[in-house]
Design a protein around this motif. Structure first.
Motif, short mmCIF file in Angstrom:
data_model
loop_
_atom_site.label_atom_id
_atom_site.label_comp_id
_atom_site.label_asym_id
_atom_site.label_seq_id
_atom_site.Cartn_x
_atom_site.Cartn_y
_atom_site.Cartn_z
N UNK A 261 0.85 -1.19 0.00
CA UNK A 261 0.00 0.00 0.00
C UNK A 261 0.89 1.24 0.00
N UNK A 262 0.86 1.99 -1.11
CA UNK A 262 1.73 3.18 -1.22
C UNK A 262 0.94 4.48 -1.17
N UNK A 263 -0.33 4.41 -0.73
CA UNK A 263 -1.15 5.61 -0.77
C UNK A 263 -0.65 6.71 0.15
N UNK A 264 0.07 6.36 1.20
CA UNK A 264 0.58 7.37 2.13
C UNK A 264 1.99 7.84 1.79
N UNK A 265 2.53 7.31 0.70
CA UNK A 265 3.88 7.71 0.31
C UNK A 265 3.91 9.18 -0.12
N UNK A 266 5.09 9.75 -0.06
CA UNK A 266 5.31 11.07 -0.66
C UNK A 266 5.34 10.92 -2.17
N UNK A 267 5.35 12.04 -2.87
CA UNK A 267 5.35 11.99 -4.33
C UNK A 267 6.52 12.79 -4.90
N UNK A 268 6.95 12.37 -6.08
CA UNK A 268 7.94 13.10 -6.86
C UNK A 268 7.39 13.29 -8.27
N UNK A 269 7.65 14.46 -8.83
CA UNK A 269 7.23 14.73 -10.19
C UNK A 269 8.25 14.13 -11.17
N UNK A 270 7.75 13.53 -12.23
CA UNK A 270 8.63 12.95 -13.25
C UNK A 270 8.20 13.46 -14.63
N UNK A 271 9.15 13.82 -15.47
CA UNK A 271 10.60 13.76 -15.24
C UNK A 271 11.12 15.02 -14.55
N UNK A 272 11.77 14.83 -13.45
CA UNK A 272 12.49 15.90 -12.75
C UNK A 272 13.35 15.24 -11.69
N UNK A 273 14.61 15.64 -11.61
CA UNK A 273 15.50 15.02 -10.63
C UNK A 273 15.03 15.35 -9.23
N UNK A 274 15.27 14.42 -8.31
CA UNK A 274 14.74 14.62 -6.96
C UNK A 274 15.51 15.67 -6.16
N UNK A 275 16.71 16.02 -6.62
CA UNK A 275 17.44 17.09 -5.93
C UNK A 275 16.67 18.41 -5.96
N UNK A 276 15.85 18.59 -6.99
CA UNK A 276 15.05 19.82 -7.10
C UNK A 276 13.69 19.69 -6.44
N UNK A 277 13.47 18.57 -5.74
CA UNK A 277 12.15 18.32 -5.14
C UNK A 277 12.24 17.97 -3.66
N UNK A 278 13.20 18.56 -2.98
CA UNK A 278 13.29 18.37 -1.55
C UNK A 278 14.31 17.36 -1.08
N UNK A 279 15.07 16.76 -2.02
CA UNK A 279 16.09 15.78 -1.63
C UNK A 279 17.46 16.15 -2.19
N UNK A 280 17.93 17.38 -1.97
CA UNK A 280 19.24 17.76 -2.51
C UNK A 280 20.35 16.93 -1.88
N UNK A 281 21.29 16.52 -2.72
CA UNK A 281 22.46 15.79 -2.23
C UNK A 281 22.23 14.33 -1.96
N UNK A 282 21.03 13.81 -2.24
CA UNK A 282 20.75 12.41 -1.89
C UNK A 282 21.28 11.47 -2.97
N UNK A 283 22.22 10.64 -2.59
CA UNK A 283 22.72 9.55 -3.42
C UNK A 283 22.32 8.25 -2.73
N UNK A 284 21.62 7.40 -3.46
CA UNK A 284 21.14 6.17 -2.85
C UNK A 284 20.03 5.57 -3.68
N UNK A 285 19.16 4.79 -3.03
CA UNK A 285 18.09 4.08 -3.72
C UNK A 285 16.73 4.70 -3.35
N UNK A 286 15.92 4.92 -4.37
CA UNK A 286 14.56 5.45 -4.19
C UNK A 286 13.62 4.61 -5.04
#
Length: 653
Positions: A261-286
């Motif tokens: 169930x992913x209904x409570x997950x946060x959202x990211x707009x695509x296509x757009x890198x996540x550094x511009x969406x509240x996760x600057x500097x994040x290197x890892x798995x999403x």
């Protein structure tokens, strides 16, 4: 007895420190003509060092740390020469040293882009053998918390079929166009390549200059003293950003499972890198998940999942089954979905993205995110459910982690090295906070000029730059554009003396942030240098906005300078790229016509009372076709001073 022992110990310590030249000095290099030549390096403390070149000589004595620096009288263009440095019984010789003009090529990936990866690469590389007086040296990527005094040993390559493919393509075409001019033909050109893809303007600025920026001052004051301190602070900061984004720390999840169930997950707009969406500097798995509702006809048969570009790696699933995996931030993803895997109703597309450095996530054109079914395409651009699963271990600072890291590691070692000027291609990664670039970019230029001047560089270091090219979606209606705002910030930087800008919106690529036509860009930079540095009369600016005024009847009249014989339309046809708005600030495409030599009239029947006019104000204004008599394009501009879409975005470190 004690004095003799101390003398013997001093002699022993002195003899163990070998004579060395700074890393920039090597066979086949180019040294700057017509200015005092600074040569430096290291040897044992208190040693006398002698430098000889082309009949000139100079001496220096090493300081307590073993550093020395000598200065030779200016030399005219020519060579090859031998550079010889001696200290006691030690001798260092460099062969095939030319005296000419040194240009520093700096910025991010479009400056770093290799000649081998551009249009007509084979022919260009073959032709490189006819230009042996073009030399190229590439500084390895390096970050540093402290200003570095030296670079690792560099290799200066002579232009030729075996070497030129690895040269900066923009810099190569710049140098070749310079040498095509009769005045420069016999002047060797050295390119010192200091570029690193995906980097921000702030990391290329010295900490001293960054401290003058109110947005960066606190960060500079709190700079960690060592890598261990940085690593701990960085991890703490990233965890806080993840908690702010999704309400928890990263944890392993079965992200491909349709039952999750992913209904409570946060959202990211695509296509757009996540550094511009509240996760600057994040290197890892999403994990990114998108639910798609299909009809029976759409679910029937095989399909193709298109994910566009993913930075850096993806593992992709449809309804829990793997359909493909790829690594490569610039590799388009297209995965076959076998018949029977899709179903009528809800379908889950899940993508586990691994970002190994720099930006992360989907990027490129929105039209390239889609599911091609037997009954048509289903667009996938828009919001995706998102969950951070894990962070990559942080072991040392990355290039964009703090202000000044690349200045310290890659620029500071070369400030004593005399140069003719700088060519710069950077800005795409600063587009999300473009409004700040209007201060940040001039600050960098003035900072570099001060740094070179303090080391003895005469005059004002010329600084010529590329206005970022077209890239990204092409909406049907004009609107806000971070790329347009970044271009306008670059245009404003022309207020600084000894600067010049090469417009490149006409040679961009909507689907690739790295357009392959680097020849046009390099040659436009060379035009600027030929006109301003080498005093060769030629058009080099393209039409520049002079004034706008509202005429009776609801038309704008726009007056341009630098028209080089008169305004024209590239390719003929209608004049495109203009937009007009009323007081409601809603822009619509406008009609335009050239009037006389230097004016354009702009209007729209949909806006009877216009308040503002803009030109080429979009991420990808490839249709904009106003040029001067030499075919050089006009830069994007706006007549209004309405709020920018990036005005509130500030750097996060």
């Amino acid at each position: 007895m004690r004095a003799a022992l101390l003398a013997a110990l001093l002699a022993a310590s002195t003899s163990t420190q070998a004579l060395e030249l700074a890393g920039v000095f090597a066979d086949h290099m180019v040294l700057q003509r017509d200015v005092p030549l600074r040569v430096w390096g290291s040897a044992g403390p208190g040693q006398k060092v002698r430098v000889q070149l082309a009949g000139r000589s100079a001496e220096a004595v090493t300081d307590r740390d073993g550093r020395w620096r000598a200065e030779l009288a200016p030399l005219r263009a020519g060579g090859p020469h031998r550079l010889q440095v001696s200290a006691g019984s030690e001798l260092r010789r460099l062969e095939d040293v030319l005296i000419g003009d040194v240009w520093i090529a700096a910025g991010q990936s479009n400056m770093e882009w290799r000649l081998a990866d551009t249009n007509h690469a084979g022919a260009e590389i073959t032709a490189a053998g006819a230009h042996p007086q073009i030399r190229h040296a590439k500084m390895p990527h390096r970050v540093s918390l402290e200003p570095m005094q030296d670079a690792p040993p560099l290799r200066w390559d002579v232009s030729g079929p075996a070497t030129a493919g690895d040269f900066s393509a923009v810099a190569w075409h710049f140098a070749r166009r310079l040498q095509a001019d009769a005045k420069v033909r016999n002047i060797p050109i050295g390119i010192l390549n200091l570029s690193w893809g995906g980097t921000h303007v702030e990391t290329w600025t010295s900490p001293r200059a960054a401290a003058a920026d109110p947005d960066l001052a606190d960060t500079v004051r709190a700079m960690p003293a060592d890598a261990a301190t940085f690593v701990q602070r960085r991890r703490d900061r990233l965890l806080e950003r993840v908690r702010r984004f999704q309400g928890s720390e990263p944890f392993d999840i079965a992200g491909a499972d349709p039952r999750l169930d992913d209904r409570a997950w946060s959202t990211l707009n695509a296509p757009q890198v996540w550094e511009a969406q509240g996760l600057p500097g994040l290197d890892g798995q999403v994990w990114l998940r998108r639910h798609v509702t299909l009809t029976a006809a759409e679910a029937a048969g095989a399909a193709t999942l298109h994910l566009g570009l993913v930075d850096d790696c993806d593992e992709s699933f449809v309804n829990g089954q793997p359909v493909g995996r790829t690594c490569g931030w610039d590799t388009p993803r297209a995965y076959a979905v076998q018949a029977g895997l899709l179903r009528e109703g809800d379908n889950l597309i899940a993508v586990r993205v691994t970002d190994t450095g720099g930006d992360g996530g989907f990027h490129g054109a929105g039209a390239n995110l889609r599911l091609d079914t037997a009954a048509g395409a289903k667009p996938l651009a828009g919001l995706w459910q998102a969950r951070v699963e894990s962070l990559l271990p942080v072991q040392e600072p990355g290039p964009n982690d703090l202000p000044g890291l690349l200045f310290n590691g890659m620029v500071r070692p070369f400030t004593p090295f005399a140069a003719r000027g700088v060519i710069w291609y950077q800005g795409e990664t600063n587009a999300p906070r473009a409004a700040r670039y209007a201060q940040a970019f001039p600050r960098l230029i003035e900072d570099w000029r001060a740094q070179w001047r303090e080391q003895g560089q005469p005059g004002l270091l010329p600084f010529y730059f590329v206005q970022i090219s077209s890239f990204g979606p092409r909406p049907s209606q004009p609107g806000g554009s971070a790329f347009a705002e970044l271009r306008d910030a670059q245009r404003q930087t022309l207020a600084l003396p000894a600067t010049g800008m090469a417009v490149s919106i006409d040679v961009g690529d909507a689907d690739d942030i790295h357009p392959r036509d680097k020849r046009t860009v390099g040659e436009r930079l060379a035009r600027i240098a030929l006109a301003q540095t080498y005093s060769r009369p030629m058009p080099f600016k393209g039409p520049t906005l002079q004034a706008t005024r509202l005429l009776p009847g609801g038309r704008f009249e726009v007056t341009f300078g630098d028209v080089a014989g008169g305004l024209a339309r590239r390719g003929g046809g209608a004049l495109l790229g203009f937009a007009i708005a009323g007081a409601d600030q809603r822009f619509v495409p406008a009609r335009a016509e050239i009037v006389g030599k230097d004016r354009v009239h702009v209007w729209s029947d949909a806006v009877p009372q216009p308040a503002a006019v803009r030109y080429a104000w979009a991420d990808t204004p490839l249709e904009a076709n106003l040029v001067d008599g030499a075919g050089l394009p006009a830069s994007p501009w706006r007549s209004d001073r309405w709020p920018l879409v990036t005005r509130d975005i500030r750097p996060e470190f």
